[in-house]
Design a protein around this motif. Structure first.
Motif, PDB file in Angstrom:
ATOM      1  N   ASN A   1       1.354  -4.374   3.823  1.00 26.57           N
ATOM      2  CA  ASN A   1       0.018  -4.625   4.096  1.00 26.57           C
ATOM      3  C   ASN A   1      -0.234  -4.562   5.929  1.00 26.57           C
ATOM      4  OD1 ASN A   1      -0.900  -4.821   1.259  1.00 26.57           O
ATOM      5  ND2 ASN A   1      -1.508  -6.526   1.561  1.00 26.57           N
TER       6      ASN A   1
ATOM      7  N   PRO B   1      -4.106   0.808  -2.135  1.00 28.58           N
ATOM      8  CA  PRO B   1      -3.240  -0.624  -2.774  1.00 28.58           C
ATOM      9  C   PRO B   1      -2.320  -0.266  -3.817  1.00 28.58           C
ATOM     10  CG  PRO B   1      -5.882  -0.854  -3.661  1.00 28.58           C
ATOM     11  CD  PRO B   1      -5.218   0.513  -2.715  1.00 28.58           C
TER      12      PRO B   1
ATOM     13  N   HIS C   1      -4.150   5.854   2.341  1.00 29.33           N
ATOM     14  CA  HIS C   1      -3.770   4.465   1.938  1.00 29.33           C
ATOM     15  C   HIS C   1      -4.241   4.150   0.352  1.00 29.33           C
ATOM     16  CE1 HIS C   1      -5.859   1.898   3.914  1.00 29.33           C
ATOM     17  NE2 HIS C   1      -6.423   2.958   4.961  1.00 29.33           N
TER      18      HIS C   1
ATOM     19  N   HIS D   1       1.061  -1.310  -0.073  1.00 26.74           N
ATOM     20  CA  HIS D   1       0.016   0.226   0.212  1.00 26.74           C
ATOM     21  C   HIS D   1       0.933   1.317  -0.153  1.00 26.74           C
ATOM     22  CE1 HIS D   1      -3.554  -2.503   0.702  1.00 26.74           C
ATOM     23  NE2 HIS D   1      -4.418  -1.962   0.651  1.00 26.74           N
TER      24      HIS D   1
END
Ligand SMILES: Cc1cc2nc3c(=O)[nH]c(=O)nc-3n(C[C@H](O)[C@H](O)[C@H](O)COP(=O)(O)OP(=O)(O)OC[C@H]3O[C@@H](n4cnc5c(N)ncnc54)[C@H](O)[C@@H]3O)c2cc1C
Length: 426
Positions: free
Chosen positions: A244, A283, A281, A195
């Motif tokens: 993550n 991905p 945030h 991320h």
């Protein structure tokens, strides 16, 4: 040619869609352009003034993007909330490799700029007010049907759906483009399994217009100089790549501890981290479309290619693509051809292809090579960073990529284009 309701429908009035509409209004004013935007904001209903917030999201604009905005007559307005990047420092945490880029070495006032996203959007919309561009918001393009000549676009506004005929539809509805999927464009996605944490941070020392790209064993991070009215020079925009698990752990920490963790990762080049703002945030994925055009349809911006944000290339690449598309539309209109002809759109694709392939590769290799902690790769990247400093050609290549002037530049010609020499910090 059959008369259509409009010549071009742009689905999405984000940074890419609004820039395309403005560029077309300046370069091909005879073209009738309709922007359909889902968010309820229009050029004729803008806030009176702009107050930058501490948590303002920003975009790193390459030097080449400044040149494009100058051509569009937008730079003088936009530069009010754009912080120059005069130096870029690239380093590897805990290792010896480092390289530095200086704008002065390239005879320029800046290598790039960090501009507030909301401000860029407002500047684009204010400029659009004086053009003939039709702006429909809030409304969504929900489908498109090819016709014998042109396309039929379905536009939903509230409960009602109406049909608009046009020569061409440009899809600019962003990285999670629903329209791209509805129309059956094939995407390729690489998930980096990480991320990006985005936040603004305050530092005890001034950034002195330095951007830092730092590679750590957990992935790359960038700190970009960002304006702050209260303490100019002491605020930076952070892009921090995290796995993550580490992200979840970090988000649960109080702000002081977040600053401490950041300090451990980044070091003391900016002194102590004294504040961290709201953390967003995303991905990290690389999504590309091999065939971004079809008769009557073209994908642009994040709908065509969504890159890793750490290299700050996504919008810059999109902008160069938009100018290439504008150039092809101008030629088509001059030749009496339809702007939706496959030959017109294919030419745009071919001309933009080398740039996007190289930029995607550049962004991707920063993650794949520099995001690894395996010793041979770490050594190789140190050698790479030192090599960049020692081999003038290599450093120049890296600098040109960072400045967004490595690719093909579509020149546009219109009365409001400006060609003045820049001065420092303007
Ligand atoms: C965390 C992060 C950091 C980044 N940093 C940088 C950077 O430093 N430098 C850089 O060059 N790039 C950067 N990028 C990339 C950059 O933000 C994008 O390239 C840029 O925002 C282009 O966006 P777009 O207009 O294609 O899409 P968006 O900004 O997503 O706009 C899409 C628009 O379409 C509208 N919409 C959606 N669906 C429909 C529909 N069906 N009909 C009508 N309207 C619709 C939405 O409301 C939205 O306004 C970053 C990206 C991320 C995620």
């Amino acid at each position: 040619m059959t008369r259509t309701d409009t010549d071009l429908v742009i689905a999405g009035g984000g940074l890419a869609g609004a820039t395309l509409a403005l560029a077309l209004a300046k370069v091909v004013p005879s073209l009738r352009v309709t922007v359909v935007e889902a968010f309820p904001l229009s050029p004729d209903a803008l806030p009176e003034s702009y107050q930058p917030s501490y948590d303002a999201r920003s975009t790193a604009l390459a030097w080449g993007s400044r040149l494009i905005f100058e051509q569009l007559g937008l730079w003088s307005r936009l530069s009010a909330h754009a912080t120059p990047i005069e130096h870029i420092h690239v380093s590897d945490r805990g290792r010896f490799g480092a390289t530095r880029l200086h704008a002065a070495e390239h005879g320029q006032a800046a290598l790039g700029y960090v501009a507030d996203n909301r401000w860029m959007g407002l500047c684009l919309m204010r400029e659009l007010l004086d053009t003939g561009v039709q702006w429909e918001a809030p409304a969504e393009v929900v489908d498109m049907t090819p016709l014998a000549e042109g396309v039929r676009v379905s536009v939903r506004s509230g409960e009602a759906t109406r049909e608009l005929t046009a020569q061409c539809l440009v899809v600019a509805d962003g990285g999670r483009s629903g329209l791209r999927d509805t129309l059956g464009f094939q995407t390729r996605t690489h998930d980096y399994g990480q991320h990006a944490l985005i936040a603004n941070v305050s530092t005890a020392d001034s950034h002195r217009f330095h951007a830092f790209e730092r590679f750590t064993d957990a992935g790359p991070m960038a700190l970009l100089p960002h304006g702050s009215a209260s303490r100019p020079g002491h605020q930076s925009a952070l892009v921090w790549t995290l796995t993550n698990e580490v992200l979840d752990e970090l988000l649960a920490l109080p702000d002081d501890d977040k600053c401490r963790r950041l300090q451990e990762r980044f070091g003391w080049r900016l002194g102590r981290f004294t504040r961290i703002g709201a953390c967003n945030h995303y991905p990290l994925k690389l999504t590309t479309v091999d065939e971004p055009v079809r008769t009557g349809v073209a994908l642009v911006g994040n709908a065509a290619h969504a890159l890793h944000p750490v290299a700050g290339q996504g919008f810059n690449l999109a902008l160069r693509g938009l100018m290439t598309l504008v150039e092809q539309f101008r030629l088509a209109v001059a030749q009496g051809a339809s702007i939706g002809d496959l030959a017109v759109l294919r030419r745009y694709q071919t001309l933009h292809q080398q740039d996007w392939q190289q930029t995607v590769q550049f962004s991707d290799s920063l993650i794949r090579i520099f995001g690894q902690s395996l010793p041979p790769l770490a050594l190789a990247r140190d050698a790479g960073l030192v090599g960049l400093d020692l081999v003038p050609g290599a450093k120049r290549w890296f600098a040109r990529k960072a400045m967004g002037i490595g690719g093909r530049r579509a020149m546009i010609d219109h009365p409001s284009a400006t060609h003045r020499e820049p001065t420092n910090h303007d």
